[in-house]
Design an enzyme around this catalytic site. Structure first.
Site, PDB file in Angstrom:
ATOM      1  N   GLU A 161      -5.243  -8.602  -0.044  1.00 44.24           N
ATOM      2  CA  GLU A 161      -6.096  -8.289   1.109  1.00 44.24           C
ATOM      3  C   GLU A 161      -7.518  -8.056   0.627  1.00 44.24           C
ATOM      4  OE1 GLU A 161      -4.802  -5.180   3.853  1.00 44.24           O
ATOM      5  OE2 GLU A 161      -2.713  -5.758   3.524  1.00 44.24           O
ATOM      6  N   GLU A 178       0.808  -1.232   0.000  1.00 41.81           N
ATOM      7  CA  GLU A 178       0.000   0.000   0.000  1.00 41.81           C
ATOM      8  C   GLU A 178       0.834   1.271   0.000  1.00 41.81           C
ATOM      9  OE1 GLU A 178      -3.405   0.071   2.582  1.00 41.81           O
ATOM     10  OE2 GLU A 178      -4.282  -1.650   1.555  1.00 41.81           O
TER      11      GLU A 178
HETATM   12  C1  BG6 Z   1      -4.705  -2.240   4.689  1.00 45.77           C
HETATM   13  C2  BG6 Z   1      -3.415  -2.559   5.338  1.00 45.77           C
HETATM   14  O1  BG6 Z   1      -4.728  -0.864   4.590  1.00 45.77           O
HETATM   15  O2  BG6 Z   1      -5.895  -2.487   5.312  1.00 45.77           O
HETATM   16  C3  BG6 Z   1      -3.525  -3.351   6.618  1.00 45.77           C
HETATM   17  O3  BG6 Z   1      -2.484  -3.109   4.462  1.00 45.77           O
HETATM   18  C4  BG6 Z   1      -4.768  -2.931   7.371  1.00 45.77           C
HETATM   19  O4  BG6 Z   1      -2.333  -3.149   7.330  1.00 45.77           O
HETATM   20  C5  BG6 Z   1      -5.979  -3.227   6.503  1.00 45.77           C
HETATM   21  O5  BG6 Z   1      -4.903  -3.503   8.633  1.00 45.77           O
HETATM   22  C6  BG6 Z   1      -7.320  -2.915   7.136  1.00 45.77           C
HETATM   23  O6  BG6 Z   1      -7.368  -1.600   7.594  1.00 45.77           O
HETATM   24  P1  BG6 Z   1      -7.725  -1.293   9.110  1.00 45.77           P
HETATM   25  O7  BG6 Z   1      -7.510   0.172   9.295  1.00 45.77           O
HETATM   26  O8  BG6 Z   1      -9.139  -1.681   9.270  1.00 45.77           O
HETATM   27  O9  BG6 Z   1      -6.791  -2.120   9.925  1.00 45.77           O
END
Ligand code: BG6
Length: 471
Positions: A371, A164
């Protein structure tokens, strides 16, 4: 479609984590501090990362559970400052040993490691010397990457560069990892200089991998969210197109084609934010090639044209949309057609399918979802069960959309939801859980840290067994 194409053979059903969010043991066994460990301010009511999910001490138990779930792959990040405590000095043998043991454990269960080189946690010592604003960080990153390739190249076939990078730039201070390094008089200019340096660093890592391990593969891992126009007004469509360029294509055009996206570059020039270049930078960028496009997807984005002057500000449509507000260019808009998660993030499975199609048509490289998932406060029942049907619904509908994309002709090599196990969210502590496996702790009470299988664990196990959605 009346019938969907099946998932390809050997599809990488996976799960993701990142080092600082899951490991804990932040200063143990020779690990140096990272920028995440320097953080003293946390949103009210949320914990720090000192213990996290205690994965550093419990990785064998965790990998056994991943094996039981049937994971074909596991995506994790290496903590740079665990391996090289000050970022560019001595290597910490205990850091190497930890990742060697983790990889060995995964391999013994037939789980393919997918290793992210860098997930937000820059070594603090490099940060103190200017972080990504300092070109020396590029050399340090290449050296670090080469050490990992040397140490683990025999066991690891799939690698990811920077997680990211686009969020680190667009969110600036919000992620708190690069934000503090910038010159306050013109933060954006400095952030885009850092961005340029990260692109060079990632290019060096791609080239180093291809030189050292010709059989291995590497790609970028930005957060890609397709951007809609709030209305069919051409000005809104133009705003959406501009934001797509700045948010998405800038990063992927660079990783795949080795050049700056023209619309994004024109935007940087118009603001006076174009980075300083040195001789050879453009050649280096052009020489590095991704083997696949990995991307994180949580939801789409919607924007409309903005007619404010640069000095006016308006409220943003929530943290998910942060970074989309750009006076005079575009501002985020709510999408009334989408439902939201308990944490206010829009849910858009059709957007997931469109995102697949767009990336595929632009780049024609295999796609790997690194993700995707639902953050929610789960409840551990007295009998040790966790009924997270909402998470199953989210994942099921996204897997279905992915299968539609495959039927559209997109080549998808794997799916690695966030997260394999509960961990600390970037901003909302442990209360915002994503895992298939529940970790018994809350924000400030560490409780037993025991692991419990959620309903989604058994469901994902069936998905993997069936190589697709079970009937
Ligand atoms: C992504 C990241 O932005 O989203 C993770 O790569 C992150 O590190 C995930 O945890 C979810 O976002 P959040 O803020 O809900 O943890």
């Amino acid at each position: 479609y009346s019938q969907l194409d099946p998932f390809p053979e050997g599809f990488l059903w996976s799960g993701s984590t990142s080092a600082y969010q899951v490991e804990g043991a932040t200063l143990e066994d020779g690990k140096g501090p990272s920028v995440v460990d320097l953080r003293t301010q946390f949103p009210e009511g949320t914990s720090d990362y000192k213990v996290a999910s205690d994965h550093y001490h419990r990785f064998r138990e965790d990998v056994a559970l991943f094996g039981e779930m049937g994971l074909k792959a596991y995506r994790f990040s290496v903590s740079w400052s665990r391996v090289i405590p000050d970022g560019d000095g001595e290597v910490n043998p205990q850091g190497i040993e930890f990742y060697r043991n983790l990889i060995g454990e995964l391999r013994s269960k037939g789980i393919e490691p997918i290793v992210t080189l860098y997930h937000f946690d820059l070594p603090a010592a490099l940060h103190e010397r200017g972080g990504w604003s300092n070109r020396e960080t590029i050399d340090a990153f290449e050296r670090y990457a080469r050490i990992l390739f040397e140490e683990f190249g025999g066991e690891v076939k799939y690698w990811l560069g920077i997680n990211e990078q686009n969020m680190m730039i667009l969110h600036g201070d919000a992620i708190g990892t690069s934000g503090e390094d910038h010159d306050d008089s013109d933060p954006h200019k400095d952030l885009y200089q850092q961005n340029h340096h990260m692109m060079l660093a990632q290019a060096r890592a791609f080239n180093a991998l291809h030189e050292m391990l010709p059989e291995a593969k590497i790609g970028p891992a930005p957060n890609i969210a397709i951007v809609y126009a709030a209305t069919s007004k051409p000005e809104d469509m133009l705003a959406a197109d501009s934001y797509n360029a700045i948010r998405n294509w800038l990063y992927l055009d660079m990783a795949v084609h080795g050049r700056y996206n023209s619309t994004a570059w024109a935007y940087l020039r118009a603001h006076g934010w174009e980075p300083k270049m040195e001789d050879g930078d453009l050649e280096l960028l052009a020489s590095a090639k991704a083997d696949y496009v990995a991307f994180n997807y949580y939801s789409s984005m919607t924007v409309q044209a903005d007619h404010r002057s640069m000095t006016e500000t308006k409220s943003s449509a929530g943290d998910q949309q942060l970074g989309a507000s750009d006076p005079g260019v575009q501002e985020p808009a709510d999408n009334p057609n989408l439902e939201k998660t308990a944490f206010g993030w829009e849910i858009d499975t059709v957007g997931f399918r469109i995102t697949f199609r767009q990336i595929w048509e632009r780049y024609h490289l295999p796609l790997l979802v690194t993700e995707n998932g639902l953050g929610a406060p789960d409840t551990l029942e007295a009998d040790g069960s966790v009924h997270d049907g909402y998470r199953i619904d989210y994942l099921r509908s996204h897997i279905h959309a992915m299968q539609e994309a495959i039927t559209d002709g997109v080549e998808v090599m794997g799916y690695s939801p966030w997260s394999a196990i509960d961990l600390i969210s970037t901003h909302s502590g442990v209360t915002k859980r994503y895992g298939f496996i529940y970790v018994d702790r809350d924000e400030f009470d560490l409780r037993t840290l025991d692991r419990f299988k959620k309903d989604s664990f058994y469901w994902y196990q069936r998905v993997i067994e069936a190589n697709g959605l079970p009937d």
